[in-house]
Design a protein around this motif. Structure first.
Motif, PDB file in Angstrom:
ATOM      1  N   SER A  93       0.806  -1.220   0.000  1.00 24.02           N
ATOM      2  CA  SER A  93       0.000   0.000   0.000  1.00 24.02           C
ATOM      3  C   SER A  93       0.842   1.274   0.000  1.00 24.02           C
ATOM      4  O   SER A  93       0.287   2.372  -0.080  1.00 24.02           O
ATOM      5  CB  SER A  93      -0.932   0.011   1.222  1.00 24.02           C
ATOM      6  N   LEU A  94       2.171   1.143   0.101  1.00 24.62           N
ATOM      7  CA  LEU A  94       3.036   2.315   0.143  1.00 24.62           C
ATOM      8  C   LEU A  94       3.256   2.883  -1.252  1.00 24.62           C
ATOM      9  O   LEU A  94       3.125   2.180  -2.257  1.00 24.62           O
ATOM     10  CB  LEU A  94       4.389   1.944   0.765  1.00 24.62           C
ATOM     11  N   ASN A  95       3.645   4.148  -1.290  1.00 22.76           N
ATOM     12  CA  ASN A  95       3.981   4.758  -2.565  1.00 22.76           C
ATOM     13  C   ASN A  95       5.430   4.425  -2.936  1.00 22.76           C
ATOM     14  O   ASN A  95       6.159   3.772  -2.186  1.00 22.76           O
ATOM     15  CB  ASN A  95       3.751   6.271  -2.521  1.00 22.76           C
ATOM     16  N   ALA A  96       5.839   4.892  -4.108  1.00 22.80           N
ATOM     17  CA  ALA A  96       7.165   4.544  -4.614  1.00 22.80           C
ATOM     18  C   ALA A  96       8.281   5.120  -3.750  1.00 22.80           C
ATOM     19  O   ALA A  96       9.334   4.482  -3.552  1.00 22.80           O
ATOM     20  CB  ALA A  96       7.306   5.044  -6.055  1.00 22.80           C
ATOM     21  N   ASN A  97       8.073   6.300  -3.181  1.00 24.22           N
ATOM     22  CA  ASN A  97       9.093   6.931  -2.342  1.00 24.22           C
ATOM     23  C   ASN A  97       9.348   6.115  -1.080  1.00 24.22           C
ATOM     24  O   ASN A  97      10.501   5.877  -0.676  1.00 24.22           O
ATOM     25  CB  ASN A  97       8.663   8.350  -1.997  1.00 24.22           C
ATOM     26  N   ALA A  98       8.264   5.657  -0.434  1.00 24.50           N
ATOM     27  CA  ALA A  98       8.407   4.861   0.783  1.00 24.50           C
ATOM     28  C   ALA A  98       9.068   3.516   0.485  1.00 24.50           C
ATOM     29  O   ALA A  98       9.883   3.012   1.269  1.00 24.50           O
ATOM     30  CB  ALA A  98       7.046   4.659   1.431  1.00 24.50           C
ATOM     31  N   LYS A  99       8.731   2.914  -0.672  1.00 29.95           N
ATOM     32  CA  LYS A  99       9.343   1.634  -1.031  1.00 29.95           C
ATOM     33  C   LYS A  99      10.836   1.796  -1.310  1.00 29.95           C
ATOM     34  O   LYS A  99      11.631   0.899  -0.982  1.00 29.95           O
ATOM     35  CB  LYS A  99       8.633   1.049  -2.244  1.00 29.95           C
ATOM     36  N   SER A 100      11.237   2.931  -1.885  1.00 26.62           N
ATOM     37  CA  SER A 100      12.673   3.154  -2.118  1.00 26.62           C
ATOM     38  C   SER A 100      13.419   3.323  -0.795  1.00 26.62           C
ATOM     39  O   SER A 100      14.574   2.877  -0.655  1.00 26.62           O
ATOM     40  CB  SER A 100      12.866   4.371  -3.006  1.00 26.62           C
TER      41      SER A 100
END
Length: 702
Positions: A93-100
């Motif tokens: 459910s996280l966005n791309a910034n949080a996954k990076s």
């Protein structure tokens, strides 16, 4: 005072606990400890063990209300570690910034694990990694604690930031305030969220409800209101139906004329229709082949009606054959009893058990109904889109185009109206081009034209052709036509129809079936009971000074007269002389009847004042009296004739007479030739069958 369960507290734990008279953020707790000198109290402060280090304070440094709340409310148990499924669900459910960020943390902890595996202590490994990555030792210690006891394959999910994020907890959105906005926003009028928020603020200020900023409301709307709910409540049920993915239907299993599709289309062109004072927008019923896409037949009319549908179906069947199935629009013109009576799941008009089957059920065509208000359910709608562009906007119709909706009228709207003949010519040409145009990209065409696809399949499948009786089913019916009493001639729409057999219907009412677009093809004549009588040709008009037309009429008249004379001669088996001779021969055996002797004698008493007459005068008087008596008897017979006699022309009297003769004949009583001829002729009449059905339905009056 009792000792609380947890005695030592870090600044972050104090802020998260939200104790009375203490700050609720870590920064303010540290500032409070500095201002009150908590670090100078011996035995009240210590170094925190484990991840990140830091200081911990004894609970005795807290204000009295905070200490009481710790005693009254036991400390919360530490949050249990998330399950593997929950961790990966949060990561997804996280966005791309949080996954990076999670991937950078994973690289750091893996590097620390490699250093520790090489023989370094954990503290040295953490310090070494902190120099190589952009993170503090405290952060690396926190990340290592997050993956403690977790399989290496799941480290990425556990290292990811939690979806809630943020420093400290945010006050929850007031449910009543949010309910006001959501209820106002989820309406078919589709108001903007800003207007709903402003209205809810006015209510919240009056009722004392906490007001949240609009960005939190917008975020809550996205999280708590699903897209189907938003579409249904703001756009309606039809929009929700369109939201669901449509179905692609495969036509490769079909063949030519296996299934046809029919629908009405109103053209966006002003046309001058014969008999109409003002320009009109004509309508047309079209039938296409679903397999190939070819338009097979069409007819024009002012309004959508079942008669035009029948004629268009007749044109299709006459030229190509009877289809196996038909996909029809659910309009009244297609669902009429004349077209589809007897079809299952026909939800138009009253369905009666004794309804006569419609045209398609009589021909053995299976009827399928298209979904109402669903253009994608009818393949012919694609052809209509083509006709809208190539017919309605044809250069020959410049100034007659009306636009496809009220707010899309062209600048030259209403400048002219096209004659019907010109419109039909252009429409015919464009339909032929529609069928013959190559480069079609359907899953059946593969670059071929509709004509080529249809012809290739049409040659290889069995075709059902209509019989002569079936061809008359789709003709328009005109009831109550009065046949001429002279020769049975019929008149319809300014045309005259006659055939040699029509003397039999002279003076009667009949039903005629005809093609309104081809009145010169003649009439098919039926009686009022629905039985077919025969065909009547159209009597063509001749040129006023045309000699050839007059000669043709004379030839036809002479042929008719010769045939009638031959039939007349054949109908007389005996000449008048032969009949007279046989009558004379029969009259020779007849003897004059002897005058019967009177058995009853009536005495006439003379009047008292009558003069006395001699004997000779008395004899003359008796003769005069006899003559007077004969006159009185004749007068009595004339009076009997003046009495009302039963009317032999009354239909009910004729029917009762026939029934009586049938009864006598069944009982063995002999009938005269005149009685038997009357009974046999009357039994073949429509009047006799009508009275007989009425008697069976209503019962005998006897």
């Amino acid at each position: 005072m009792e000792t609380p369960t947890q005695e030592w507290w870090s600044a972050a734990e104090i802020a998260d606990a939200r104790l009375p008279d203490l700050p609720t953020t870590k920064r303010k707790v540290n500032q409070r400890a500095k201002d009150e000198g908590w670090d100078r109290q011996p035995g009240k402060i210590r170094r925190r063990k484990g991840k990140g280090g830091g200081l911990e304070y004894h609970y005795s440094l807290f204000p009295i209300r905070a200490r009481l709340s710790l005693i009254e409310q036991p400390a919360e148990e530490p949050e249990p570690k998330r399950s593997r499924e929950a961790a990966w669900a949060d990561f997804d459910s996280l966005n791309a910034n949080a996954k990076s960020k999670a991937e950078l943390r994973l690289q750091a902890v893996r590097l620390a694990a490699e250093c520790e595996g090489a023989g370094m202590t954990r503290s040295a490994a953490v310090a070494a990694v902190a120099l190589r990555v952009d993170a503090s030792e405290k952060s690396i210690w926190n990340w290592l604690s997050l993956i403690e006891g977790v399989a290496e394959a799941d480290w990425l999910a556990y290292l990811a930031p939690k979806p809630t994020g943020g420093r400290g907890k945010v006050a929850p959105l007031d449910p009543e305030f949010f309910a006001l906005i959501r209820s106002d926003w989820l309406r078919l009028e589709a108001p903007s969220l800003t207007s709903c928020y402003d209205r809810a603020k006015r209510v919240a200020k009056k009722e004392g409800l906490p007001i949240a900023p609009i960005h939190r409301v917008r975020k809550a709307i996205k999280e708590k209101v699903s897209k189907p709910t938003e579409i249904f409540l703001r756009k309606g049920a039809e929009a929700l139906r369109r939201y669901y993915p449509h179905q692609d239907r495969d036509k490769s299993a079909l063949s030519a004329l296996e299934c046809i599709c029919g629908d009405y289309h109103k053209f966006d062109v002003f046309v001058r229709w014969p008999g109409e004072a003002l320009p009109v927008r004509v309508q047309g019923v079209f039938f296409s082949d679903i397999y190939s896409g070819k338009i097979l037949s069409w007819r024009l009319s002012l309004t959508a009606n079942s008669h035009t549908v029948k004629l268009a179906l007749g044109d299709l069947i006459e030229r190509y054959g009877i289809p196996d199935a038909a996909l029809l629009d659910n309009g009244r013109e297609f669902a009429s009893k004349a077209i589809t009576a007897g079809t299952e799941k026909r939800f138009r008009f009253n369905v009666l058990k004794d309804d006569a089957p419609g045209l398609l059920p009589l021909l053995g065509v299976n009827v399928h109904w298209a979904t109402p208000y669903s253009g994608q359910s009818k393949p012919i709608e694609r052809a209509f889109r083509d006709l809208c562009d190539r017919v309605a906007k044809h250069p020959a119709f410049e100034g007659a185009y009306t636009g496809n909706k009220p707010d899309a009228k062209p600048e030259n709207y209403g400048n002219r109206a096209v004659p019907l003949e010109e419109f039909i010519a252009v429409l015919t040409e464009e339909i032929e081009d529609h069928n013959a145009r190559e480069g079609r990209r359907s899953e059946i065409a593969f670059g071929r034209s509709f004509n080529q696809v249809f012809e290739a399949s049409y040659k290889s499948r069995p075709i059902r052709k209509a019989t002569e009786e079936q061809r008359r089913l789709w003709l328009m019916g005109a009831e109550g036509l009065n046949a001429s009493a002279k020769n049975g001639e019929l008149k319809l729409m300014g045309s005259r129809y006659w055939a040699e057999w029509m003397y039999r219907i002279a003076g009667q009412k009949v039903v005629g079936r005809f093609d309104p677009d081809n009145l010169h093809a003649g009439l098919h004549v039926y009686d009022l009971e629905g039985q077919y009588i025969g065909h009547a040709a159209c009597v063509e008009r001749g040129d006023f000074l045309g000699v050839e037309d007059a000669r043709e009429l004379a030839r036809k008249r002479n042929r008719f007269i010769r045939a009638a004379k031959e039939e007349a001669r054949a109908s007389r088996e005996y000449s008048a002389a032969e009949i007279a001779a046989r009558l004379r021969a029969a009259g020779q055996d007849l003897q004059p009847d002897a005058l019967p002797e009177a058995e009853v004698i009536r005495l006439v008493t003379p009047h008292d004042k009558a003069p006395k007459t001699p004997r000779l005068q008395q004899t003359n008087h008796d003769q005069d009296q006899d003559h007077e008596n004969r006159l009185e008897a004749q007068i009595a017979r004339l009076e009997d004739r003046r009495k009302p006699q039963p009317n032999d022309d009354d239909p009910e009297v004729q029917f009762n007479r026939c029934i009586e003769l049938e009864r006598l004949d069944a009982e063995g009583h002999p009938l005269t030739e005149e009685q038997r001829n009357f009974m046999q002729d009357y039994q073949r009449s429509a009047q006799y069958r009508s009275f007989l059905r009425m008697r069976k339905a209503l019962g005998s009056d006897e």
